[in-house]
Write a protein that holds these residues in place. Structure first.
Motif, PDB file in Angstrom:
ATOM      1  N   GLU A  65       0.835  -1.198   0.000  1.00 27.32           N
ATOM      2  CA  GLU A  65       0.000   0.000   0.000  1.00 27.32           C
ATOM      3  C   GLU A  65       0.879   1.261   0.000  1.00 27.32           C
ATOM      4  O   GLU A  65       0.626   2.207  -0.751  1.00 27.32           O
ATOM      5  N   GLU A  66       1.897   1.255   0.823  1.00 26.08           N
ATOM      6  CA  GLU A  66       2.783   2.421   0.892  1.00 26.08           C
ATOM      7  C   GLU A  66       3.476   2.656  -0.445  1.00 26.08           C
ATOM      8  O   GLU A  66       3.637   3.795  -0.894  1.00 26.08           O
ATOM      9  N   LYS A  67       3.865   1.559  -1.093  1.00 29.72           N
ATOM     10  CA  LYS A  67       4.533   1.687  -2.396  1.00 29.72           C
ATOM     11  C   LYS A  67       3.615   2.278  -3.458  1.00 29.72           C
ATOM     12  O   LYS A  67       4.088   2.855  -4.442  1.00 29.72           O
ATOM     13  N   SER A  68       2.315   2.088  -3.267  1.00 22.03           N
ATOM     14  CA  SER A  68       1.383   2.563  -4.292  1.00 22.03           C
ATOM     15  C   SER A  68       1.175   4.074  -4.220  1.00 22.03           C
ATOM     16  O   SER A  68       0.517   4.655  -5.073  1.00 22.03           O
ATOM     17  N   HIS A  69       1.722   4.692  -3.185  1.00 25.51           N
ATOM     18  CA  HIS A  69       1.595   6.142  -3.020  1.00 25.51           C
ATOM     19  C   HIS A  69       2.937   6.825  -3.246  1.00 25.51           C
ATOM     20  O   HIS A  69       3.969   6.168  -3.338  1.00 25.51           O
ATOM     21  N   ASP A  70       2.906   8.149  -3.290  1.00 25.89           N
ATOM     22  CA  ASP A  70       4.153   8.914  -3.309  1.00 25.89           C
ATOM     23  C   ASP A  70       4.980   8.568  -2.066  1.00 25.89           C
ATOM     24  O   ASP A  70       4.437   8.226  -1.016  1.00 25.89           O
ATOM     25  N   TRP A 128       4.015   9.815   1.364  1.00 30.84           N
ATOM     26  CA  TRP A 128       2.680   9.502   1.882  1.00 30.84           C
ATOM     27  C   TRP A 128       2.725   8.888   3.277  1.00 30.84           C
ATOM     28  O   TRP A 128       1.943   9.227   4.154  1.00 30.84           O
ATOM     29  N   ARG A 129       3.664   7.954   3.469  1.00 26.35           N
ATOM     30  CA  ARG A 129       3.714   7.292   4.777  1.00 26.35           C
ATOM     31  C   ARG A 129       4.475   8.116   5.812  1.00 26.35           C
ATOM     32  O   ARG A 129       4.437   7.822   7.004  1.00 26.35           O
ATOM     33  N   ARG A 131       4.263  11.626   6.142  1.00 27.14           N
ATOM     34  CA  ARG A 131       3.508  12.771   6.677  1.00 27.14           C
ATOM     35  C   ARG A 131       2.749  12.479   7.969  1.00 27.14           C
ATOM     36  O   ARG A 131       2.794  13.291   8.903  1.00 27.14           O
ATOM     37  N   HIS A 191      12.270   9.203   5.029  1.00 27.85           N
ATOM     38  CA  HIS A 191      12.111   9.483   3.601  1.00 27.85           C
ATOM     39  C   HIS A 191      13.455   9.482   2.871  1.00 27.85           C
ATOM     40  O   HIS A 191      13.471   9.427   1.641  1.00 27.85           O
TER      41      HIS A 191
END
Lengths: 284, 284
Positions: free
Chosen positions: A110-115, A118-119, A121, A137
């Protein structure tokens, strides 16, 4: 600011990776700015812990009365460099209720599917909180660069995104302190060996650590690039020699103390009439 | 189990609020099971801290290799009883990376719109984690009972819901330890007074504390009911005399140590071939 006992200079000044900083050639087995030995260092760490604890309590107290300040300590390092020790021995000295610690592991699907931010912030500290990132990051411009998981254009985009993100944090009242624990390759080998010869430490050993070790020079290049692209006055990098665990802990503690001291924190006055409350108490 | 230095009995045995327990008449200014004075207590606390820290590290280590166990420490008390001191001095001795602390304040509007356990469930510790609740779901059967915000039928429903919830936790591998710090009313007055006479402590004072103080006997009744309805073998309550801060910290530390020790934790063997990895390391 007068120097604490044993110090000959401010670690925050000596260890800052400012303009023109070159990682290559930086010592890993030194104790810059501290004149004592291991025992002196341990004593100084214990001696200064209450100073850190009180500053953090003031930060927390201010936030209960509208203060917006917070601090974020970002820890990056090669495996075995001692991030965990910093968390245990430096962060561990402050009241847990004011600490928000996040250890960033390999991202989930799921985290990989976002910028990549994302995880990150949701993990930033709120007002009054001492946030700690155990990895961060920066993995997205370190391991990703080393293994070619992001190309140069994407890496460029990420450096800029990181700078924007950290500028946002600074604007919101968060003091960002970024630490690279700078371990020597020989010392890493020694620490990995120790983990493989002590059954109470097997759980800390991962065969993958040895795989990543093979990319050591690439990691050092990637760190160099990180310092060039993301060390800013608002969010400076500090490179802390880490072969001596006692020194690394002491130096990080001093850097954090200096960052908090610069906020000029005050005990809140309280939002009540002290005399009135004292009178109420008398008749309670 | 042999007793640690200074102890004459196990706090976990002496302080458990089992069948027939009556809060009325329980001492607040005693040090049951400990023969020493304040200095001895402080020394014992420091002496036993590494024992707690190692047990927690083993709990954490097990979870990295599939272990499902965790521990949840629930702290309830009247204002100023020293919950924060327990967090700072007992929980503070373990590695922050294995701690998940949640301080439950007055619920938000969104939280109020859900069942009372809605905000509690996400805060339970995952595998390997030492969870701490600073206040908890018990507020919903304490302050709500005292102020009549829930009627008897609703309170009955909540006691049962709590028992079901805690049985679920136990079934999932979480050891639940519930502590009431039992403070004397006179000692509370003294502590409130101290907060109002030290500007570094104003921020801890709230006029509302004095309002709630007026309901002291009602709170004690509500606690008595809580012990009767929710102390179970899986999730026992302990009532810890709290006028002596040093004793409360020491007793809670021992109770938590005993809970963790009963889990028979082991250092994980690691999921790799030690000899093979040692050989790889030699040629690294």
């Amino acid at each position: 600011m007068s120097l604490p006992l044993g110090f000959t200079a401010r670690p925050a000044e000596l260890l800052k990776a400012g303009a023109g900083f070159r990682l290559a050639g930086q010592p890993t087995n030194a104790a810059p700015g501290f004149s004592g030995k291991k025992d002196d260092g341990a004593a100084a760490l214990a001696d200064r812990a209450p100073v850190l604890a009180q500053l953090q309590e003031q930060l927390f107290a201010e936030s209960r009365f509208g203060g917006r300040k917070s601090i974020l300590l970002v820890l990056q390092a090669m495996d075995t460099a001692g991030k965990g020790g910093i968390v245990g021995h430096v962060v561990g000295a402050v009241d847990p209720q004011g600490v928000k610690l996040t250890a960033f592991k390999a991202p989930t699907d799921e985290e990989k599917s976002h910028d990549f931010l994302w995880r990150i912030r949701p993990a930033v500290p709120g007002p009054g909180v001492f946030g700690v990132f155990d990895r961060s990051h920066y993995e997205d411009v370190l391991i990703h660069r080393v293994h070619g998981w992001a190309d140069d254009a994407e890496l460029d985009r990420r450096y800029e995104a990181i700078n924007d993100f950290e500028a946002e944090l600074a604007a919101a009242g968060t003091t960002v302190v970024k630490i690279m624990l700078h371990l020597g390759a020989d010392e890493q080998l020694e620490r990995l060996r120790a983990r493989l010869h002590d059954p109470t430490k097997y759980w800390k050993y991962s065969p993958g650590d040895l795989d990543e070790r093979a990319f050591w020079p690439d990691y050092m290049d990637a760190y160099q690039k990180v310092f060039e692209r993301t060390s800013s006055p608002d969010a400076p990098w500090y490179v802390v020699p880490a072969d001596k665990k006692w020194y690394a802990r002491l130096a990080v503690q001093e850097i954090v103390i200096e960052a908090l001291a610069s906020l000029n924190l005050q005990w809140p006055a309280g939002n009540f009439d002290v005399q009135h409350e004292r009178a109420r108490l008398k008749s309670a």
